[in-house]
Write a protein that holds these residues in place. Sequence first.
Motif, PDB file in Angstrom:
ATOM      1  N   MET A   1       0.736  -1.692   0.189  1.00  0.00           N
ATOM      2  CA  MET A   1      -0.062   0.068  -0.199  1.00  0.00           C
ATOM      3  C   MET A   1       0.973   0.977   0.133  1.00  0.00           C
ATOM      4  O   MET A   1       2.135   0.690   0.284  1.00  0.00           O
ATOM      5  N   ASN A   2       0.831   1.975  -1.068  1.00  0.00           N
ATOM      6  CA  ASN A   2       0.929   3.654  -0.723  1.00  0.00           C
ATOM      7  C   ASN A   2       0.608   4.596   0.196  1.00  0.00           C
ATOM      8  O   ASN A   2      -0.443   4.619   0.755  1.00  0.00           O
ATOM      9  N   GLU A   3       1.603   4.584   0.674  1.00  0.00           N
ATOM     10  CA  GLU A   3       1.492   5.392   1.850  1.00  0.00           C
ATOM     11  C   GLU A   3       2.171   6.868   1.672  1.00  0.00           C
ATOM     12  O   GLU A   3       3.088   6.908   1.339  1.00  0.00           O
ATOM     13  N   ARG A   4       0.644   7.813   2.040  1.00  0.00           N
ATOM     14  CA  ARG A   4       1.312   9.653   1.308  1.00  0.00           C
ATOM     15  C   ARG A   4       1.750  10.255   2.007  1.00  0.00           C
ATOM     16  O   ARG A   4       1.139   9.651   3.410  1.00  0.00           O
ATOM     17  N   SER A   5       2.581  10.555   2.077  1.00  0.00           N
ATOM     18  CA  SER A   5       2.544  12.499   3.471  1.00  0.00           C
ATOM     19  C   SER A   5       2.026  12.995   3.332  1.00  0.00           C
ATOM     20  O   SER A   5       1.462  13.459   2.502  1.00  0.00           O
ATOM     21  N   LEU A   6       2.010  13.840   4.639  1.00  0.00           N
ATOM     22  CA  LEU A   6       1.289  14.888   4.815  1.00  0.00           C
ATOM     23  C   LEU A   6       1.593  15.880   3.556  1.00  0.00           C
ATOM     24  O   LEU A   6       0.565  16.485   2.924  1.00  0.00           O
ATOM     25  N   GLN A   7       2.814  15.849   3.041  1.00  0.00           N
ATOM     26  CA  GLN A   7       3.022  16.641   1.822  1.00  0.00           C
ATOM     27  C   GLN A   7       2.916  16.604   0.623  1.00  0.00           C
ATOM     28  O   GLN A   7       2.345  17.658  -0.191  1.00  0.00           O
ATOM     29  N   ASP A   8       2.612  15.406   0.079  1.00  0.00           N
ATOM     30  CA  ASP A   8       2.013  14.759  -1.272  1.00  0.00           C
ATOM     31  C   ASP A   8      -0.277  15.469  -0.975  1.00  0.00           C
ATOM     32  O   ASP A   8      -0.257  15.448  -2.344  1.00  0.00           O
ATOM     33  N   ILE A   9      -0.317  15.546   0.069  1.00  0.00           N
ATOM     34  CA  ILE A   9      -1.505  15.853   0.592  1.00  0.00           C
ATOM     35  C   ILE A   9      -2.313  16.919  -0.106  1.00  0.00           C
ATOM     36  O   ILE A   9      -2.720  17.276  -0.743  1.00  0.00           O
ATOM     37  N   LEU A  10      -0.767  17.653   0.364  1.00  0.00           N
ATOM     38  CA  LEU A  10      -1.129  19.510   0.294  1.00  0.00           C
ATOM     39  C   LEU A  10      -0.724  19.296  -1.001  1.00  0.00           C
ATOM     40  O   LEU A  10      -1.643  20.890  -0.967  1.00  0.00           O
ATOM     41  N   GLU A  11       0.264  18.956  -1.106  1.00  0.00           N
ATOM     42  CA  GLU A  11       0.494  19.090  -2.318  1.00  0.00           C
ATOM     43  C   GLU A  11      -0.539  19.292  -3.644  1.00  0.00           C
ATOM     44  O   GLU A  11      -0.765  19.998  -4.657  1.00  0.00           O
ATOM     45  N   TRP A  12      -1.344  17.819  -3.356  1.00  0.00           N
ATOM     46  CA  TRP A  12      -2.602  17.674  -4.570  1.00  0.00           C
ATOM     47  C   TRP A  12      -3.419  18.347  -4.443  1.00  0.00           C
ATOM     48  O   TRP A  12      -4.635  19.129  -4.846  1.00  0.00           O
ATOM     49  N   ILE A  13      -3.656  19.031  -2.663  1.00  0.00           N
ATOM     50  CA  ILE A  13      -4.951  19.785  -2.579  1.00  0.00           C
ATOM     51  C   ILE A  13      -4.467  20.689  -2.963  1.00  0.00           C
ATOM     52  O   ILE A  13      -5.654  22.132  -4.054  1.00  0.00           O
ATOM     53  N   VAL A  14      -3.553  22.002  -3.114  1.00  0.00           N
ATOM     54  CA  VAL A  14      -3.214  22.670  -3.983  1.00  0.00           C
ATOM     55  C   VAL A  14      -3.144  23.132  -5.372  1.00  0.00           C
ATOM     56  O   VAL A  14      -3.324  23.699  -6.111  1.00  0.00           O
ATOM     57  N   LEU A  15      -3.113  22.131  -5.572  1.00  0.00           N
ATOM     58  CA  LEU A  15      -2.807  21.653  -7.359  1.00  0.00           C
ATOM     59  C   LEU A  15      -4.624  22.014  -7.877  1.00  0.00           C
ATOM     60  O   LEU A  15      -4.878  22.183  -8.802  1.00  0.00           O
TER      61      LEU A  15
END
Length: 78
Positions: A1-15
């Motif tokens: 399972m891919n664990e997404r970091s908080l930074q990845d999640i925030l980058e997707w939200i900003v994008l």
Amino acid sequence: MNERSLQDILEWIVLGLLIAVAVLVVLWVGGWLFTFLGAVLKGLAGIVWVILKFLVPILIVAAVVYFIVRFVSRPKAA
């Protein structure tokens, strides 16, 4: 399972937010363009209407005069 970091999640939200803002800007500019185009077409329709309002009666009178002259100048059969 891919664990997404908080930074990845925030980058997707900003994008996603940037894409949403870009879409809204495109719609806003499109609205201005269609408003301007509508005003131009409305003015053009007004000009055509004014021309036709005067041209159609003149053409009708010219046609009536033409047919009267043609009828009068036709040779009489004996």
